[in-house]
Enzyme design. Structure first.
Site, PDB file in Angstrom:
ATOM      1  N   ASP A   1       0.871  -1.172   0.000  1.00  0.00           N
ATOM      2  CA  ASP A   1       0.000   0.000   0.000  1.00  0.00           C
ATOM      3  C   ASP A   1       0.912   1.227   0.000  1.00  0.00           C
ATOM      4  O   ASP A   1       1.905   1.267   0.716  1.00  0.00           O
ATOM      5  CB  ASP A   1      -0.847  -0.066   1.278  1.00  0.00           C
ATOM      6  CG  ASP A   1      -1.833   1.080   1.393  1.00  0.00           C
ATOM      7  OD1 ASP A   1      -3.041   0.822   1.310  1.00  0.00           O
ATOM      8  OD2 ASP A   1      -1.389   2.232   1.586  1.00  0.00           O
ATOM      9  N   ILE A   2       0.554   2.193  -0.838  1.00  0.00           N
ATOM     10  CA  ILE A   2       1.374   3.401  -0.920  1.00  0.00           C
ATOM     11  C   ILE A   2       1.218   4.194   0.382  1.00  0.00           C
ATOM     12  O   ILE A   2       0.107   4.350   0.885  1.00  0.00           O
ATOM     13  CB  ILE A   2       0.974   4.273  -2.118  1.00  0.00           C
ATOM     14  CG1 ILE A   2       1.022   3.434  -3.403  1.00  0.00           C
ATOM     15  CG2 ILE A   2       1.878   5.493  -2.225  1.00  0.00           C
ATOM     16  CD1 ILE A   2       0.589   4.175  -4.646  1.00  0.00           C
TER      17      ILE A   2
ATOM     18  N   GLU B   1      -5.033   2.201  -3.996  1.00  0.00           N
ATOM     19  CA  GLU B   1      -3.572   2.311  -3.980  1.00  0.00           C
ATOM     20  C   GLU B   1      -2.975   1.121  -3.252  1.00  0.00           C
ATOM     21  O   GLU B   1      -1.996   1.227  -2.538  1.00  0.00           O
ATOM     22  CB  GLU B   1      -3.124   3.640  -3.365  1.00  0.00           C
ATOM     23  CG  GLU B   1      -4.009   4.169  -2.267  1.00  0.00           C
ATOM     24  CD  GLU B   1      -3.584   3.706  -0.876  1.00  0.00           C
ATOM     25  OE1 GLU B   1      -4.329   2.909  -0.297  1.00  0.00           O
ATOM     26  OE2 GLU B   1      -2.527   4.156  -0.407  1.00  0.00           O
TER      27      GLU B   1
HETATM   28  P1  GH3 Z   1      -1.438   5.151   4.539  1.00  0.00           P
HETATM   29  O1  GH3 Z   1       0.009   5.453   4.548  1.00  0.00           O
HETATM   30  O2  GH3 Z   1      -1.974   4.803   5.891  1.00  0.00           O
HETATM   31  O3  GH3 Z   1      -1.797   4.131   3.530  1.00  0.00           O
HETATM   32  O4  GH3 Z   1      -2.162   6.504   4.141  1.00  0.00           O
HETATM   33  P2  GH3 Z   1      -2.803   6.887   2.757  1.00  0.00           P
HETATM   34  O5  GH3 Z   1      -2.957   8.357   2.718  1.00  0.00           O
HETATM   35  O6  GH3 Z   1      -2.070   6.279   1.633  1.00  0.00           O
HETATM   36  O7  GH3 Z   1      -4.162   6.084   2.840  1.00  0.00           O
HETATM   37  P3  GH3 Z   1      -5.662   6.498   2.727  1.00  0.00           P
HETATM   38  O8  GH3 Z   1      -6.447   5.237   2.706  1.00  0.00           O
HETATM   39  O9  GH3 Z   1      -6.015   7.488   3.773  1.00  0.00           O
HETATM   40  O10 GH3 Z   1      -5.787   7.203   1.323  1.00  0.00           O
HETATM   41  C1  GH3 Z   1      -5.775   6.501   0.141  1.00  0.00           C
HETATM   42  C2  GH3 Z   1      -5.997   7.503  -0.929  1.00  0.00           C
HETATM   43  O11 GH3 Z   1      -5.815   6.904  -2.200  1.00  0.00           O
HETATM   44  C3  GH3 Z   1      -7.387   8.064  -0.959  1.00  0.00           C
HETATM   45  C4  GH3 Z   1      -7.662   8.323  -2.409  1.00  0.00           C
HETATM   46  O12 GH3 Z   1      -7.689   9.682  -2.626  1.00  0.00           O
HETATM   47  C5  GH3 Z   1      -6.458   7.748  -3.109  1.00  0.00           C
HETATM   48  N1  GH3 Z   1      -6.808   6.972  -4.298  1.00  0.00           N
HETATM   49  C6  GH3 Z   1      -7.461   5.798  -4.353  1.00  0.00           C
HETATM   50  N2  GH3 Z   1      -7.600   5.405  -5.643  1.00  0.00           N
HETATM   51  C7  GH3 Z   1      -7.028   6.349  -6.422  1.00  0.00           C
HETATM   52  C8  GH3 Z   1      -6.855   6.516  -7.851  1.00  0.00           C
HETATM   53  O13 GH3 Z   1      -7.259   5.689  -8.657  1.00  0.00           O
HETATM   54  N3  GH3 Z   1      -6.197   7.630  -8.262  1.00  0.00           N
HETATM   55  C9  GH3 Z   1      -5.729   8.558  -7.379  1.00  0.00           C
HETATM   56  N4  GH3 Z   1      -5.079   9.611  -7.861  1.00  0.00           N
HETATM   57  N5  GH3 Z   1      -5.896   8.444  -6.052  1.00  0.00           N
HETATM   58  C10 GH3 Z   1      -6.532   7.357  -5.577  1.00  0.00           C
HETATM   59 MG    MG Z   2      -4.883   1.956   1.353  1.00  0.00          MG
HETATM   60 MG    MG Z   3      -1.946   4.187   1.525  1.00  0.00          MG
END
Ligand code: GH3
Ligand code: MG
Ligand code: MG
Length: 531
Positions: free
Chosen positions: A225-226, A268
């Site tokens: 996970d990013i 992500e």
């Molecule tokens: P953590 O280190 O705990 O993983 O924090 P995080 O910020 O990476 O995790 P969080 O789950 O809070 O946020 C994930 C974000 O990923 C939320 C959303 O905006 C973004 N995201 C999800 N799918 C996509 C996509 O297809 N494109 C883009 N640009 N962003 C995405």
């Molecule tokens: Mg996540």
């Molecule tokens: Mg993340």
């Protein structure tokens, strides 16, 4: 599957042969949209046998991009030989020439000559041959050949025409199969990254675990996970966010083998299935992926990192669901230990590895394998609460929302798992993201209905079990919460904090919610396993 051509009416010499063909063609045409391509081709060949009797039949499918014809269906005593003769090039022999010219041909009584041998595998003796290219949407899909052996056993021009009409059906069958497989692969592909999608991941994990179970080989699973990806989106916009996603997706390229599918299983989140690989091998790969992401350059100042969790079957779990839960827990562990690191699910058997100055000793559920030096420094300085709790310090509203999110996730995750010990471990790790405890131990009621058995523990041993050195830090603060389902207690969560840090009402409320979710999950699981 299982479709067969059954003639609507038997061939009858008394009726017009063309009318007879129409009946058979109509009977077989409706099969085109059903069944597997092989079954449709079989049905077409059966039907063809009714109207143009023959001694042997071959059908090659065309790969126009490389000019090759591959044997797909062979009905002849010498089938093995024809199949073994492998693909033919366009232009090679009678079959290859038909592919090139796209013209059907009737060849009668060819002599035994090298040109008659033609690579089709039909060798000795005179024979009569119909060669019919299979065309659909103006593209060559393959070549159909019918053979009669022996002298005075030749095909007629009328039979050639009938065979050509059937060829259209065979071409459509192949074309349909091509379209279907393209659609299937599109349905299994993530459009943004080109990786396999979540659906593919689930099907493939099940398949690989069943195979590994039969062969008694391991399967490892990486989930990554990013880190702080939301910040990337918030600071640089979604377009750049998408670019980062594609970059992270391609980081595994050249590291994984073709048999290790890399999948995008969430916004992500990524997963790699590693058939035949032990946890130790998976760990090496995970570390290479972590570094590969770290070294990737993106058009922004912040560095992109990933946290990786890994688990191994059958050592950690025997079902896809539990293996996923183990890897996911390990990922959660990597996040809560400071991100940008690889964490293996180490089960309950691993002895704690001592942490350094003031850090939590690892509990035994997590084994930090790599990475994250700078973030663990930050964590040691004590300014950060892990995971969901980390971003909740700002306002009561945002804290409550973050807690709700975690509780939602806890509920979803706990109810996916059927292993009681795993549920206990999930409780311990998830509580850490809600409450900054020093230690947490989860006890489950043994089958005797009286004994509470420790099933998971995280952080230092609970204070009530502790030796004198920690007493110097103060009396601590211990809280025991029963896991109650419908008046029965199925376990207990014991948590402790140190020194002045006391459990507040907010903590108690959260623990009670988690305890009730956990008791439900344990109850559901015992209902599911006894059913
Ligand atoms: P953590 O280190 O705990 O993983 O924090 P995080 O910020 O990476 O995790 P969080 O789950 O809070 O946020 C994930 C974000 O990923 C939320 C959303 O905006 C973004 N995201 C999800 N799918 C996509 C996509 O297809 N494109 C883009 N640009 N962003 C995405
Ligand atoms: Mg996540
Ligand atoms: Mg993340």
């Amino acid at each position: 599957m299982g479709i067969r051509y059954t003639p609507g009416s038997p061939p009858n010499a008394a009726i017009d042969p063309m009318a007879q063909d129409e009946v058979v063609i109509a009977d077989v045409a409706h099969l085109l949209s059903e069944g597997s391509p092989a079954a449709v081709l079989d049905a077409v060949a059966d039907a063809l046998g009714q109207v143009v009797p023959h001694d042997a039949l071959t059908l090659h499918t065309a790969d126009a991009s490389i000019g090759l014809l591959r044997p797909a269906l062979v009905r002849d005593a010498r089938s093995g030989k024809i199949l073994a003769s492998g693909p033919l090039r366009y232009g090679e022999g009678v079959v290859g020439s038909a592919a090139q010219s796209a013209e059907p041909r009737l060849v009668t009584h060819p002599r035994r000559s090298p040109s008659a041998e033609n690579g089709s595998g039909i060798g000795a003796g005179p024979y009569s041959l119909i060669v019919s290219p299979l065309m659909a949407r103006e593209e060559l899909k393959g070549v159909l050949c019918l053979y009669r052996f022996g002298e005075n056993n030749v095909f007629t021009e009328g039979e050639l025409k009938t065979a050509v009409r059937f060829s259209v059906l065979a071409a459509l069958a192949i074309d349909n199969a091509d379209i279907r497989s393209t659609l299937e692969s599109l349905a299994m592909t993530d459009h943004l990254t080109g990786l396999h999608n979540h659906r593919y991941f689930q099907e493939r994990l099940l398949e690989e675990m069943s195979r590994a179970n039969r062969r008694q080989t391991p399967v490892s699973l990486l989930i990554y996970d990013i880190d702080d990806f939301k910040n990337v989106n918030d600071s640089y916009g979604h377009l750049l966010g998408d670019q980062v996603l594609r970059g992270v997706a391609s980081a595994a390229e050249g590291i994984c083998r073709t048999e290790d599918p890399v999948c995008r299983i969430g916004g992500e989140e990524f997963a790699i299935i590693l058939p035949g690989q032990s946890g130790a091998q998976a760990e090496v790969l995970a570390e290479r992926i972590r570094r590969s992401v770290l070294e990737r350059l993106f058009p922004m100042e912040t560095q992109v990192t990933v946290s990786i969790g890994l688990a191994e079957a059958p050592a950690n779990a025997s079902s896809p669901r539990d293996l996923f839960a183990c890897a996911d827990l390990a990922l959660r562990g990597a996040k809560s230990q400071g991100k940008n690191r690889v964490c293996a699910y180490a089960g309950r058997t691993l002895e704690p590895r001592g942490g350094s100055s003031g850090d939590y000793p690892l509990s035994g559920q997590w084994e930090i394998l790599a990475g994250g030096a700078e973030t663990s420094e930050r964590r040691r300085s004590g300014d950060e609460r892990p995971d969901g709790a980390a971003d909740v310090g700002r306002s009561p509203e945002s804290r409550a929302i973050a807690q709700m999110k975690v509780l939602h996730r806890v509920s979803a995750n706990l109810n996916r798992v059927h292993d009681a010990a795993l549920i206990a471990e999930m409780i311990a790790i998830e509580l850490k993201s809600l409450i900054d405890y020093r230690s947490c131990r989860v006890y489950l009621l043994a089958e005797d209905g009286e004994t509470l058995v420790p099933a998971a523990s995280r952080g230092s041993p609970p204070l009530h079990e502790e030796v004198s050195e920690d007493r110097t830090a103060g009396p601590g603060n211990t809280l025991a919460t029963p896991l109650r389902f419908d008046h029965h207690v199925v376990g207990v969560i014991v948590m402790s904090k140190l020194g002045d840090d006391e459990f507040d009402e907010d903590d108690m409320r959260l623990i009670e919610v988690v305890a009730s979710i956990a008791a439900n999950a344990l109850q559901n699981r015992s209902v599911a396993t006894s059913a």
